[in-house]
Motif scaffolding. Structure first.
Motif, PDB file in Angstrom:
ATOM      1  N   SER A  81       0.991  -1.237   0.015  1.00 26.39           N
ATOM      2  CA  SER A  81       0.285  -0.482  -0.085  1.00 26.39           C
ATOM      3  C   SER A  81       0.996   0.622   0.159  1.00 26.39           C
ATOM      4  CB  SER A  81      -0.518   0.435   1.350  1.00 26.39           C
ATOM      5  OG  SER A  81      -0.160  -0.217   2.215  1.00 26.39           O
ATOM      6  N   ASP A  82       0.047   2.835  -0.866  1.00 23.93           N
ATOM      7  CA  ASP A  82       0.677   3.493  -0.274  1.00 23.93           C
ATOM      8  C   ASP A  82       1.643   4.187   1.564  1.00 23.93           C
ATOM      9  OD1 ASP A  82       0.447   3.441  -3.025  1.00 23.93           O
ATOM     10  OD2 ASP A  82      -1.021   5.415  -2.657  1.00 23.93           O
ATOM     11  N   ASP A  83       0.339   3.926   1.590  1.00 27.21           N
ATOM     12  CA  ASP A  83       1.023   4.203   3.388  1.00 27.21           C
ATOM     13  C   ASP A  83       2.078   2.988   3.690  1.00 27.21           C
ATOM     14  OD1 ASP A  83      -0.517   5.933   4.113  1.00 27.21           O
ATOM     15  OD2 ASP A  83      -2.612   4.753   4.971  1.00 27.21           O
ATOM     16  N   ARG A 120       4.151  13.480  -0.968  1.00 26.77           N
ATOM     17  CA  ARG A 120       3.835  13.373   0.814  1.00 26.77           C
ATOM     18  C   ARG A 120       5.169  12.921   1.317  1.00 26.77           C
ATOM     19  NH1 ARG A 120       0.029   8.342   0.460  1.00 26.77           N
ATOM     20  NH2 ARG A 120      -0.108   8.283   2.733  1.00 26.77           N
ATOM     21  N   ASN A 139       5.919   4.544   4.897  1.00 28.83           N
ATOM     22  CA  ASN A 139       6.295   4.195   6.746  1.00 28.83           C
ATOM     23  C   ASN A 139       8.047   3.797   6.345  1.00 28.83           C
ATOM     24  OD1 ASN A 139       3.863   4.894   7.715  1.00 28.83           O
ATOM     25  ND2 ASN A 139       3.408   3.446   7.232  1.00 28.83           N
TER      26      ASN A 139
END
Length: 194
Positions: free
Chosen positions: A14-16, A65, A20
């Motif tokens: 996932s992007d997160d 981000r 992270n």
């Protein structure tokens, strides 16, 4: 060492999860701790660049981000890795200006961005004036950054006075081209291409 998350794993994550992971390797980690075989920002940025080759739009969205105070290297590596067909000059120019406005203004981002701009120069158009102006500004900023690093690295009067060979230096080696060369090269080719 190598990155603990490969480009293939990034593609499935996932992007997160990617952000992270990358967040744990700020630019200051460089090559990382070789004794722990953990790797650092360079290895992670290389894996991220491989990911960006196959997923350019997603990689650039992720870079939006990232914090410019700590993560300029992954963006620089990604921009340099993205193919010209996926990111033509007009789109690359918009991306570079947008990230510059967000505070991405160190050598870790600027040198690869300049190299990517140079690769996309077409004749007889060259690079637009606004891009040349940006590169000239970076050239001044990065020269100041390099001078500050040199001043900080000289630890004693003895090192300042030590004589060295003009040709061979201290007997070490240096990779050429380095420093501000990618920016100078982009300016030169961008102007000659007109």
């Amino acid at each position: 060492s190598s990155s603990r998350m490969s480009a293939e794993q990034m593609a499935r994550a996932s992007d997160d999860a990617i952000l992270n992971f990358v967040k744990d390797y700020p630019d200051s980690t460089g090559w990382g701790n070789i004794f722990e075989r953990r790797g650092g920002s360079i290895e992670v940025s290389r894996a991220f660049a491989e990911f960006a080759k196959n997923h350019p739009a997603r990689a650039l969205r992720l870079c939006e981000r990232m914090d410019p105070a700590t993560h300029q290297r992954p963006l620089g590596y990604a921009i340099e890795a993205i193919d010209e067909t996926a990111l033509p000059l007009d789109e690359l120019t918009k991306v570079v200006f947008a990230f510059d406005a967000k505070g991405f203004r160190t050598h870790e981002f600027g040198a690869p961005a300049a190299s990517s701009l140079r690769k996309r120069v077409s004749y007889p158009n060259g690079l637009p004036d606004a891009v040349i102006d940006l590169l000239v500004r970076w050239l001044g900023e990065f020269q100041i950054e390099e001078e500050d690093e040199k001043e900080g690295s000289q630890s004693s009067e003895e090192e300042k006075r030590r004589e060295e060979s003009i040709l061979w230096g201290y007997g070490g080696f240096m990779i050429l081209p380095h420093g501000t060369y990618p920016i100078l090269n982009a300016i030169l080719i961008g102007l000659i291409g007109r």
